[in-house]
Structures are given as structure tokens and as C-alpha cells.
Design a protein around this motif. Structure first.
Motif, PDB file in Angstrom:
ATOM      1  N   SER A   1      70.978 -31.016  48.646  1.00 22.81           N
ATOM      2  CA  SER A   1      69.905 -31.983  48.447  1.00 22.81           C
ATOM      3  C   SER A   1      70.346 -33.172  47.598  1.00 22.81           C
ATOM      4  O   SER A   1      69.683 -34.211  47.585  1.00 22.81           O
ATOM      5  N   VAL A   2      71.476 -33.008  46.905  1.00 22.79           N
ATOM      6  CA  VAL A   2      71.942 -34.031  45.962  1.00 22.79           C
ATOM      7  C   VAL A   2      73.243 -34.672  46.430  1.00 22.79           C
ATOM      8  O   VAL A   2      73.539 -35.826  46.087  1.00 22.79           O
ATOM      9  N   THR A   3      74.015 -33.948  47.207  1.00 24.43           N
ATOM     10  CA  THR A   3      75.318 -34.423  47.661  1.00 24.43           C
ATOM     11  C   THR A   3      75.337 -34.521  49.184  1.00 24.43           C
ATOM     12  O   THR A   3      74.397 -34.083  49.855  1.00 24.43           O
ATOM     13  N   GLU A   4      76.419 -35.098  49.723  1.00 23.88           N
ATOM     14  CA  GLU A   4      76.528 -35.243  51.171  1.00 23.88           C
ATOM     15  C   GLU A   4      77.952 -34.995  51.648  1.00 23.88           C
ATOM     16  O   GLU A   4      78.911 -35.112  50.880  1.00 23.88           O
ATOM     17  N   LYS A   5      78.053 -34.713  52.952  1.00 25.95           N
ATOM     18  CA  LYS A   5      79.338 -34.484  53.597  1.00 25.95           C
ATOM     19  C   LYS A   5      79.624 -35.633  54.562  1.00 25.95           C
ATOM     20  O   LYS A   5      78.788 -36.517  54.761  1.00 25.95           O
ATOM     21  N   LEU A   6      80.791 -35.593  55.160  1.00 26.37           N
ATOM     22  CA  LEU A   6      81.105 -36.604  56.165  1.00 26.37           C
ATOM     23  C   LEU A   6      80.192 -36.474  57.375  1.00 26.37           C
ATOM     24  O   LEU A   6      79.849 -37.472  58.031  1.00 26.37           O
ATOM     25  N   ALA A   7      79.782 -35.256  57.685  1.00 31.94           N
ATOM     26  CA  ALA A   7      78.931 -35.008  58.844  1.00 31.94           C
ATOM     27  C   ALA A   7      78.013 -33.838  58.547  1.00 31.94           C
ATOM     28  O   ALA A   7      78.203 -33.103  57.579  1.00 31.94           O
ATOM     29  N   ILE A   8      77.020 -33.667  59.390  1.00 31.88           N
ATOM     30  CA  ILE A   8      76.088 -32.555  59.275  1.00 31.88           C
ATOM     31  C   ILE A   8      75.851 -32.014  60.680  1.00 31.88           C
ATOM     32  O   ILE A   8      75.995 -32.741  61.669  1.00 31.88           O
ATOM     33  N   ILE A   9      75.514 -30.744  60.787  1.00 31.35           N
ATOM     34  CA  ILE A   9      75.193 -30.162  62.084  1.00 31.35           C
ATOM     35  C   ILE A   9      73.713 -30.408  62.362  1.00 31.35           C
ATOM     36  O   ILE A   9      72.852 -30.003  61.593  1.00 31.35           O
ATOM     37  N   ASN A  10      73.421 -31.085  63.474  1.00 34.47           N
ATOM     38  CA  ASN A  10      72.040 -31.451  63.779  1.00 34.47           C
ATOM     39  C   ASN A  10      71.359 -30.394  64.648  1.00 34.47           C
ATOM     40  O   ASN A  10      71.922 -29.344  64.938  1.00 34.47           O
ATOM     41  N   ASP A  11      70.132 -30.690  65.067  1.00 39.27           N
ATOM     42  CA  ASP A  11      69.355 -29.707  65.816  1.00 39.27           C
ATOM     43  C   ASP A  11      69.893 -29.467  67.220  1.00 39.27           C
ATOM     44  O   ASP A  11      69.442 -28.557  67.914  1.00 39.27           O
ATOM     45  N   LYS A  12      70.873 -30.262  67.635  1.00 38.07           N
ATOM     46  CA  LYS A  12      71.530 -30.048  68.921  1.00 38.07           C
ATOM     47  C   LYS A  12      72.859 -29.317  68.765  1.00 38.07           C
ATOM     48  O   LYS A  12      73.656 -29.248  69.690  1.00 38.07           O
ATOM     49  N   PHE A  13      73.092 -28.787  67.566  1.00 39.32           N
ATOM     50  CA  PHE A  13      74.348 -28.099  67.252  1.00 39.32           C
ATOM     51  C   PHE A  13      75.550 -29.022  67.422  1.00 39.32           C
ATOM     52  O   PHE A  13      76.644 -28.591  67.778  1.00 39.32           O
ATOM     53  N   GLU A  14      75.352 -30.287  67.134  1.00 45.21           N
ATOM     54  CA  GLU A  14      76.429 -31.271  67.166  1.00 45.21           C
ATOM     55  C   GLU A  14      76.759 -31.704  65.741  1.00 45.21           C
ATOM     56  O   GLU A  14      75.903 -31.685  64.864  1.00 45.21           O
ATOM     57  N   ALA A  15      78.006 -32.136  65.547  1.00 46.55           N
ATOM     58  CA  ALA A  15      78.366 -32.796  64.298  1.00 46.55           C
ATOM     59  C   ALA A  15      77.812 -34.209  64.348  1.00 46.55           C
ATOM     60  O   ALA A  15      78.139 -34.985  65.237  1.00 46.55           O
ATOM     61  N   SER A  16      76.937 -34.540  63.401  1.00 50.30           N
ATOM     62  CA  SER A  16      76.277 -35.836  63.384  1.00 50.30           C
ATOM     63  C   SER A  16      76.715 -36.624  62.153  1.00 50.30           C
ATOM     64  O   SER A  16      76.855 -36.060  61.064  1.00 50.30           O
ATOM     65  N   PRO A  17      76.969 -37.923  62.287  1.00 48.26           N
ATOM     66  CA  PRO A  17      77.509 -38.719  61.178  1.00 48.26           C
ATOM     67  C   PRO A  17      76.609 -38.760  59.946  1.00 48.26           C
ATOM     68  O   PRO A  17      75.382 -38.862  60.060  1.00 48.26           O
ATOM     69  N   VAL A  18      77.245 -38.702  58.787  1.00 50.98           N
ATOM     70  CA  VAL A  18      76.549 -38.915  57.516  1.00 50.98           C
ATOM     71  C   VAL A  18      77.370 -39.922  56.714  1.00 50.98           C
ATOM     72  O   VAL A  18      77.151 -41.130  56.843  1.00 50.98           O
ATOM     73  N   LEU A  19      78.312 -39.472  55.912  1.00 46.39           N
ATOM     74  CA  LEU A  19      79.138 -40.416  55.155  1.00 46.39           C
ATOM     75  C   LEU A  19      80.277 -40.979  56.004  1.00 46.39           C
ATOM     76  O   LEU A  19      80.918 -41.955  55.617  1.00 46.39           O
ATOM     77  N   ALA A  20      80.533 -40.375  57.129  1.00 39.08           N
ATOM     78  CA  ALA A  20      81.391 -40.984  58.143  1.00 39.08           C
ATOM     79  C   ALA A  20      80.480 -41.569  59.216  1.00 39.08           C
ATOM     80  O   ALA A  20      79.457 -40.964  59.550  1.00 39.08           O
ATOM     81  N   THR A  21      80.824 -42.715  59.736  1.00 39.68           N
ATOM     82  CA  THR A  21      79.997 -43.333  60.768  1.00 39.68           C
ATOM     83  C   THR A  21      80.500 -43.048  62.174  1.00 39.68           C
ATOM     84  O   THR A  21      79.737 -43.112  63.132  1.00 39.68           O
ATOM     85  N   GLU A  22      81.783 -42.732  62.293  1.00 40.78           N
ATOM     86  CA  GLU A  22      82.359 -42.410  63.595  1.00 40.78           C
ATOM     87  C   GLU A  22      83.711 -41.745  63.368  1.00 40.78           C
ATOM     88  O   GLU A  22      84.268 -41.797  62.263  1.00 40.78           O
ATOM     89  N   TRP A  23      84.219 -41.103  64.408  1.00 35.59           N
ATOM     90  CA  TRP A  23      85.533 -40.479  64.311  1.00 35.59           C
ATOM     91  C   TRP A  23      86.192 -40.442  65.682  1.00 35.59           C
ATOM     92  O   TRP A  23      85.526 -40.536  66.719  1.00 35.59           O
ATOM     93  N   SER A  24      87.501 -40.308  65.656  1.00 31.80           N
ATOM     94  CA  SER A  24      88.265 -40.222  66.895  1.00 31.80           C
ATOM     95  C   SER A  24      89.533 -39.426  66.621  1.00 31.80           C
ATOM     96  O   SER A  24      89.936 -39.255  65.470  1.00 31.80           O
ATOM     97  N   ALA A  25      90.149 -38.937  67.696  1.00 28.74           N
ATOM     98  CA  ALA A  25      91.354 -38.122  67.558  1.00 28.74           C
ATOM     99  C   ALA A  25      92.446 -38.626  68.485  1.00 28.74           C
ATOM    100  O   ALA A  25      92.170 -39.258  69.513  1.00 28.74           O
ATOM    101  N   THR A  26      93.666 -38.352  68.131  1.00 29.35           N
ATOM    102  CA  THR A  26      94.785 -38.617  69.029  1.00 29.35           C
ATOM    103  C   THR A  26      94.718 -37.609  70.183  1.00 29.35           C
ATOM    104  O   THR A  26      94.081 -36.554  70.054  1.00 29.35           O
ATOM    105  N   PRO A  27      95.351 -37.909  71.311  1.00 29.88           N
ATOM    106  CA  PRO A  27      95.249 -37.010  72.467  1.00 29.88           C
ATOM    107  C   PRO A  27      95.673 -35.568  72.192  1.00 29.88           C
ATOM    108  O   PRO A  27      95.184 -34.651  72.850  1.00 29.88           O
ATOM    109  N   ASP A  28      96.542 -35.359  71.227  1.00 29.02           N
ATOM    110  CA  ASP A  28      96.999 -33.999  70.938  1.00 29.02           C
ATOM    111  C   ASP A  28      96.127 -33.282  69.905  1.00 29.02           C
ATOM    112  O   ASP A  28      96.408 -32.150  69.514  1.00 29.02           O
ATOM    113  N   ASN A  29      95.052 -33.931  69.458  1.00 30.66           N
ATOM    114  CA  ASN A  29      94.124 -33.347  68.474  1.00 30.66           C
ATOM    115  C   ASN A  29      94.788 -33.005  67.146  1.00 30.66           C
ATOM    116  O   ASN A  29      94.305 -32.146  66.397  1.00 30.66           O
TER     117      ASN A  29
END
Length: 523
Positions: free
Chosen positions: A82-110
């Protein structure tokens, strides 16, 4: 696996249809070059949201001081979130949803993941969040001597974390297709680079929607809306009062008397909530992947004998566990981490349930004596298992109930990680790797069974490196067969998340998180 008494579940037809589909979407989210934009949701509940008001809620007393890096108890985690935050949170769709990160991407090899850090965010002491804070947070988690529960999720996986302009790059030692969900896990809250573990009580630092107005050990915490919060337009509550209670029964009585406005966040067995007048409440029931892990120390007698572990597993009446603890609102467990709402689940395993012939075959006339250690949160579960096992002449079982503070104490020797037999609740996770890496992997910080199997560890790595459903299905069958056969952990059921809310409280459902975005209360 099957859902018990589906007609009695309060899950809407829409949610029953959507849950498997959204879990598939959660995996697709983490695909190699995915980029996620910030999403927003409409205000929850009927009517127009009201700003202001006080939400009174409850948790089992976490005991002592809290620290985002170390806190493991469910109640303490709720306060910290309630006081702190993470880069992302799991939303009601069971997805990682942005919080302190606004977007992310990976190289093809992950192997390399880039997270863009939200600009203009301030800690509640007025300092500005910068990528260096994120780097320091993760180095703190994985560094030498770290006792953070999150270390188990990143040890052996995370190689380096580096700031790159307004972004942070996570370089991995091995491919991990679902990496965004890890940064939404427990104990990954972003703290200043200068933060020292154990000092949270001196500052209650965080970027979250609330600040700590008062903390009274053994009594509760009062939170006030953070006026400088970056997403303050979505925070309607002015005050949140967390009241601490000694056990779950006391929490139920507090709701019954009107002392609090809802029960949520921690699992509560149905034998305690059956006395509530549900006509006066909004009651929801949502399928999850969470479970209570009945873990055995495989390096300690009598559980160093796999036949003993298997016999206990075959002695349990899982239907009765579901009915008596969860009012039939659960998915049947079979001693693997794979809830049937995951998109890939094991095939070919015999479903365990109470079977006297199996117990006799495994133990003959042996007498097995042991103690189940757990917290007050799982007291009903432990007593029910004790009752079931005592029906067999082979078992002599005692139960030791500790306070949440005692059970989830800091360090490797905490009872939940060191006692010979324990029951601990694991909140819902969107991907099974979060359970496997923490509960079964060799040397994992939360490996309460002290189980080790190099073959299983290698299968975990193979699963994480691929995102193809057919390939993952073959790997899951192998993982599940080992978990089922070696049975270091009994998983009897995956209970629905049930929430009992005052009719004046409007709260969207978020799995495994405490999120007060769009929550409001009539006043």
C-alpha cells in the motif's frame, strides 16, 4: 482435475469463460519482443466513485517491524504494497501490467529485458525515482548475504542489472520468456539506492499511493493518501486503516460486528466465514492458482523416506478438504503446482484421494509420528489434516500453531522453512515457474522441503526458455510426474479467492496483490 460444486461458486459465467483465456494472454505478453503500454481501467462498482472516506480493513498481526525487502507474511505484504510499488503488478487478467515501468521489451533470445522507467515519479520523501534506484533494488535482492524472499526468484537467473538512459536492462544467465511477471513478485518493491535493509520503520519510504501516518505494533497501521502520488487521480480513498488481529477468527468477528469493511488479501477457511450474513455483504469467489503447501523436510526423518510422504498424500480426503475449508469452491489438487486454469497442465497422472489400501501398501504396520507446524492462518487446515490422518493406525500427528510473526520470522531458520512438516499459503501466481523456482528448485530460499533434484531443475530451465505450448506441455508432464512421485509437497486444492466486502465498498479484483487503484467507499 475438477472444480468442486461449480454451481455453488459465486464466479460469474463471464469470469469462468475468461480465466483460461487471459492466462494464455499472460504468456503471450512476455513474448520475445513484446512492448506493453500502460493500461487504465474504469472505476469499479456501481455508481459514481466518491473521493475521500476511510477504508477499515484487517490482517493477521505480522508482528514487529515491516520491511519491503524481507516481509513474508501475507498481512505484512499487504501493508507494504500500500506504500511501495514494483515495476509491474499482476492485473485481473493475470497479466503483468505496468506500474513504475511504462513498457518493456526483450531480445529475441529472451536473455536481455529492457524496462523503461516512468518519469516524474517521486518517493514520499520528495526525492525523484531514477533508474539507479531500480538497479540498487535488484542488486540488494540478489547480492551476497541477501535474505530477501525474492532472492529465490532471481538467483541463478539474473546476471546483471544496469541503467541505460531512462531505462534499466536486466541481463539473464539463461532465457526466461515470462520475466515480466517476476518483477511483479513479492519483495520487489523499488526503494531508493541509499536504502538500508531493516530501516523502513525510520522512513516508511515508497512511491505508492499511501504514506504511513501511524504504526502501532500489535494494533495496526493508519495510512493517508500520498498527495504527490503520480497516479493520484485513480486513488479515491483518503485513509486506509489496517487493524491487526491475532487470528482469522478475530478478523471474521470484526467484519461481523462492523469494525472493518471487508475481508480480503488472506485466505480464510469457510468454517469461519459460514456465520457471516452474506445477504448484507458483496461476496465474490474467483478461481486462482494459489494453494496451501503441505511441505515435508525430505532431509529429516521420517520424511526422508519417500514412502512416508506418499502415504500421507494417499491418506488425505481432498474432497472433504475442499468442502470443509473452502465450501467446495476450489479446484482439486494432485500434488503438483499446476492448477487447471493454467493454459498447460499435466496429463496421465492418477488423481490422489484417500485410499487405505495405498497407505497399507506403503507403510504396512509402521507407525509414523510427526508434528505439523503452521501459523494461525492455516490452523483449520492443519487440524483437518490431523483429524484425517488419525483415522489411520499408521499416523500419530500433533499440531503446533504459531503466530504469524513467529512462523514467518526473518532468516533461513524461520519455522515455515525449517520445521519438519509445515503448511504455508502461497498466493496466486500467473505462471507456474514462480512456484517451481521457489518451492522446488535446489537451494531456493523458500524451498521449505529442502528438496533437491537436478533433473527437475533442468526441466524448469527448459520450460522457462520456451514459449511454445506443445513443447511446454511435454515438459510439464515430466515436471509433474516427478513432483507427484517424489511428493516433497502435498497440494490438495487450489481454493478460490473469496472476498467479503461491505456493500458500501467498491473494490476491483486483483489476483495476488493489494491494489487500491479505483477503490472507493460510500460515505
Amino acid at each position: 482435475m475438477r472444480r468442486h460444486d461449480a454451481e455453488r461458486s459465486r464466479v460469474s459465467a463471464l469470469r469462468r469463460t475468461l480465466v483460461p483465456a487471459v492466462l494464455v494472454a499472460a504468456l503471450a505478453l512476455s513474448a520475445c519482443t513484446s512492448t506493453v503500454e500502460q493500461s487504465s481501467s474504469a472505476p469499479a462498482g456501481d455508481g459514481t466513485p466518491q473521493a475521500g472516506g476511510t477504508l477499515r480493513t484487517s490482517v493477521v498481526d505480522p508482528g514487529g517491524d515491516l520491511d519491503p525487502v524481507l516481509t513474508a507474511s501475507p498481512g505484512g505484504t499487504g501493508v507494504v504494497d500500500s506504500v511501495t510499488e514494483k515495476l509491474a503488478i499482476i492485473n485481473d487478467k493475470f497479466e503483468a501490467s505496468p506500474v513504475l515501468a511504462t513498457e518493456w521489451s526483450a531480445t529475441p533470445d529472451n536473455l536481455n529485458w529492457t524496462f523503461k522507467i516512468r518519469e516524474g515519479v517521486k518517493f514520499n520523501d520528495g526525492s525523484t525515482l531514477v533508474p539507479a534506484d531500480v538497479v540498487a533494488t535488484y542488486n540488494r535482492i540478489i547480492g551476497p548475504g541477501s535474505t530477501s524472499p525474492a532472492k529465490g526468484s532471481f538467483a541463478g537467473l539474473l546476471d546483471t542489472v544496469q541503467a541505460q538512459g531512462e531505462s534499466v536492462v536486466f541481463s539473464l544467465k539463461k532465457p526466461f520468456a515470462d520475466f515480466p511477471v517476476l518483477v511483479a513478485g513479492n519483495n520487489t518493491q523499488i526503494l531508493p539506492a541509499s536504502y538500508e535493509v531493516g530501516s523502513w520503520k525510520n522512513s516508511y519510504i515508497g512511491t505508492g499511493p499511501f504514506t504511513v501516518k501511524a504504526f502501532k505494533p500489535g494494533q495496526g497501521v493508519t495510512l493517508e493518501k500520498n498527495p504527490s502520488y503520480w497516479n493520484s487521480d485513480k486513488i479515491y480513498l483518503q485513509t486506509v486503516e489496517y487493524k491487526f488481529f491475532k487470528d482469522q477468527q478475530a478478523r471474521v468477528l470484526a467484519l461481523q460486528s462492523g469494525e472493518v469493511d471487508g475481508l480480503y488479501g488472506e485466505p480464510i477457511s469457510s468454517n469461519l466465514t459460514s456465520a457471516l450474513d452474506e445477504s448484507k455483504l458483496n461476496v465474490t469467489s474467483d478461481p486462482t492458482t494459489g494453494f496451501s503447501a503441505f511441505a515435508f523436510r525430505v532431509d529429516t526423518a521420517p520424511f526422508d523416506d519417500v514412502k512416508v510422504r506418499q502415504a500421507v498424500a494417499w491418506a488425505l480426503d481432498r474432497d472433504a478438504i475442499s468442502e470443509k475449508l473452502y465450501d467446495g469452491q476450489s479446484i482439486e489438487g494432485n500434488d503438483t503446482v499446476y492448477s487447471s486454469i493454467y493454459p498447460v497442465t499435466p496429463t496421465g497422472l492418477e488423481q490422489r484421494n484417500a485410499n487405505a489400501d495405498k497407505v497399507k501398501e506403503l507403510l504396512a504396520d509402521r507407525k509414523i509420528k510427526f508434528t505439523i507446524t503452521t501459523s494461525s492462518t492455516e490452523e483449520g487446515h492443519a487440524l483437518l489434516i490431523q483429524q484425517q490422518l488419525r483415522k489411520f493406525d499408521n499416523f500419530d500427528v500433533d499440531v503446533q500453531i504459531l503466530s504469524s510473526a513467529e512462523y514467518f520470522a526473518d532468516g533461513d531458520n524461520a519455522p515455515w522453512l525449517s520445521a519438519p512438516a509445515t503448511i504455508s499459503y502461497w498466493g496466486s501466481r500467473p505462471v507456474p515457474s514462480q512456484f517451481n523456482d521457489n518451492l522446488y528448485r535446489t537451494g531456493a530460499l523458500w524451498n521449505a522441503s529442502h528438496y533437491s533434484n537436478p533433473t527437475l531443475d533442468a526441466l524448469f530451465d527448459q520450460y522457462d526458455a520456451t514459449s511454445g505450448k506443445d513443447e511446454r506441455a511435454k515438459i510439464v508432464d515430466q515436471i509433474a510426474e516427478i513432483q507427484w512421485t517424489d511428493v516433497p509437497v502435498v497440494i490438495s486444492a487450489f481454493p478460490n479467492t473469496r472476498r467479503y466486502l461491505s456493500k458500501k465498498l467498491h473494490m476491483p479484483y486483483t489476483p495476488g496483490n493489494i491494489d487500491y487503484t479505483n477503490v472507493w467507499i460510500e460515505h
